[in-house]
Scaffold this motif. Sequence first.
Motif, PDB file in Angstrom:
ATOM      1  N   GLY A  10       0.831  -1.197   0.000  1.00 29.01           N
ATOM      2  CA  GLY A  10       0.000   0.000   0.000  1.00 29.01           C
ATOM      3  C   GLY A  10       0.863   1.243   0.000  1.00 29.01           C
ATOM      4  O   GLY A  10       0.447   2.296   0.470  1.00 29.01           O
ATOM      5  N   GLY A  11       2.076   1.117  -0.523  1.00 32.67           N
ATOM      6  CA  GLY A  11       2.945   2.275  -0.659  1.00 32.67           C
ATOM      7  C   GLY A  11       4.164   2.245   0.244  1.00 32.67           C
ATOM      8  O   GLY A  11       4.149   1.655   1.326  1.00 32.67           O
ATOM      9  N   VAL A  14       6.668   5.787   4.814  1.00 32.19           N
ATOM     10  CA  VAL A  14       5.603   6.068   5.774  1.00 32.19           C
ATOM     11  C   VAL A  14       6.113   7.056   6.820  1.00 32.19           C
ATOM     12  O   VAL A  14       7.226   6.918   7.313  1.00 32.19           O
ATOM     13  CB  VAL A  14       5.143   4.764   6.465  1.00 32.19           C
ATOM     14  CG1 VAL A  14       3.943   5.025   7.354  1.00 32.19           C
ATOM     15  CG2 VAL A  14       4.820   3.695   5.425  1.00 32.19           C
ATOM     16  N   ALA A  26      -4.595   0.408   8.128  1.00 34.24           N
ATOM     17  CA  ALA A  26      -3.815  -0.082   6.987  1.00 34.24           C
ATOM     18  C   ALA A  26      -3.587  -1.587   7.095  1.00 34.24           C
ATOM     19  O   ALA A  26      -3.740  -2.323   6.107  1.00 34.24           O
ATOM     20  CB  ALA A  26      -2.475   0.650   6.912  1.00 34.24           C
ATOM     21  N   PHE A  64      -5.713   3.948   0.773  1.00 33.04           N
ATOM     22  CA  PHE A  64      -4.472   4.154   0.024  1.00 33.04           C
ATOM     23  C   PHE A  64      -4.736   4.978  -1.240  1.00 33.04           C
ATOM     24  O   PHE A  64      -5.869   5.248  -1.599  1.00 33.04           O
ATOM     25  CB  PHE A  64      -3.829   2.811  -0.339  1.00 33.04           C
ATOM     26  CG  PHE A  64      -3.348   2.029   0.850  1.00 33.04           C
ATOM     27  CD1 PHE A  64      -2.590   2.625   1.848  1.00 33.04           C
ATOM     28  CD2 PHE A  64      -3.664   0.683   0.979  1.00 33.04           C
ATOM     29  CE1 PHE A  64      -2.143   1.894   2.950  1.00 33.04           C
ATOM     30  CE2 PHE A  64      -3.223  -0.056   2.075  1.00 33.04           C
ATOM     31  CZ  PHE A  64      -2.463   0.549   3.057  1.00 33.04           C
ATOM     32  N   ASP A 163       3.195  12.508   1.187  1.00 30.64           N
ATOM     33  CA  ASP A 163       2.277  11.795   2.063  1.00 30.64           C
ATOM     34  C   ASP A 163       1.134  12.682   2.475  1.00 30.64           C
ATOM     35  O   ASP A 163       1.176  13.361   3.486  1.00 30.64           O
ATOM     36  CB  ASP A 163       2.969  11.242   3.297  1.00 30.64           C
ATOM     37  CG  ASP A 163       2.025  10.277   4.011  1.00 30.64           C
ATOM     38  OD1 ASP A 163       2.385   9.774   5.060  1.00 30.64           O
ATOM     39  OD2 ASP A 163       0.926  10.042   3.498  1.00 30.64           O
ATOM     40  N   GLU A 195       2.153   5.919  -1.396  1.00 29.96           N
ATOM     41  CA  GLU A 195       1.060   4.999  -1.111  1.00 29.96           C
ATOM     42  C   GLU A 195       0.332   4.450  -2.336  1.00 29.96           C
ATOM     43  O   GLU A 195      -0.882   4.283  -2.321  1.00 29.96           O
ATOM     44  CB  GLU A 195       0.064   5.636  -0.117  1.00 29.96           C
ATOM     45  CG  GLU A 195       0.702   5.960   1.207  1.00 29.96           C
ATOM     46  CD  GLU A 195      -0.259   6.573   2.203  1.00 29.96           C
ATOM     47  OE1 GLU A 195      -1.408   6.832   1.854  1.00 29.96           O
ATOM     48  OE2 GLU A 195       0.158   6.781   3.350  1.00 29.96           O
ATOM     49  N   THR A 246       6.778   0.796  -5.617  1.00 30.50           N
ATOM     50  CA  THR A 246       6.099   1.943  -5.045  1.00 30.50           C
ATOM     51  C   THR A 246       7.140   2.928  -4.537  1.00 30.50           C
ATOM     52  O   THR A 246       8.205   2.514  -4.094  1.00 30.50           O
ATOM     53  CB  THR A 246       5.173   1.528  -3.889  1.00 30.50           C
ATOM     54  OG1 THR A 246       4.749   2.701  -3.190  1.00 30.50           O
ATOM     55  CG2 THR A 246       5.887   0.623  -2.891  1.00 30.50           C
TER      56      THR A 246
END
Length: 326
Positions: A10-11, A14, A26, A64, A163, A195, A246
């Motif tokens: 999901g990317g 973070v 998540a 996401f 982000d 993401e 990603t």
Amino acid sequence: MGGWAIAVHGGAGVDPNLPLERQEQAKVLLTRCLNIGISALRSSLPAIDVVELVVRELESDPLFNSGRGSALTEKGTVEMEASIMDGHGRRCGAVSGVTTVKSPVSLARLVMEKSPHSYLAFSGAEEFARRQGVEMVDNEYFITEENVGMLQLAKEANTILFDYRIPTVGFDKCSAVVENPLQMNGLPISVYAPETVGCVVVDGEGRCAAATSTGGLMNKMSGRIGDSPLIGAGTYACEVCGVSCTGEGEAIIRGTLAREVAAVMEYKGLGLQDSVDYVVKERLDQGKAGLIAVSRNGEVAYGFNCIGMFRGCATQDGFMEVGIWE
């Protein structure tokens, strides 16, 4: 054959201060998607069907950056892109600049299977979607209130905001440009974490597949195309492995990251995890990114050079893991 294996992401990149509630949301979504994939694999669905199924589910959830919940362009609209590749015969399909197609990854698959081409974009992709009778929705469907606020923040800071889900409390809008050393193609960016979503699968027959979908960057220029729909950059699958990337799209494109994993396996003879580690270390230059991969032998691997990556993986022998940090 080592049995089936699946990984989802999901990317990458973070924020370390991401609230625990967000982290849990998540993980719940990644676990749900993994379980959908596991059920499909246990039902002997081919790898290409499984990656489409899982990415469709990710696109439907606004958590996401893909499908519903996609990042907004500088014009406040959504331009989505996706790609899918079947390692069995190396067939592929991709779309960019999609604005009303509910599931971009499924349109990418239709490009692969129902058109003479590998890649369709913007009005041509939308026209093809209408001809194929796929589900269409207004652009507003993809736009969340949260993203509208983050676009405003990005515009005030005159930056591409990575982000856009990091809490904005205490975020000094001006200092993001002046003090933050992160740059993209020489231009300042504020916080890092795109993401994008993706899935890679090897089925019980040893066939690999990969799919990736994204809304791109918050406050991106209209018409910008990232790595996600580019075969060999954001997505790649062949007889040996399947890879989905990603992160900083421009760096992934320069490094042809997904194809490099396969190339290192094919030409250097390295195993899957060693190939992933090598590519993340040697092929990203100054870029920040991550990737997930499976091999035809039923192995699963991931790697990233940023603070974290939303990810989950499972194998036929019962191993299952969902994580964010190292």
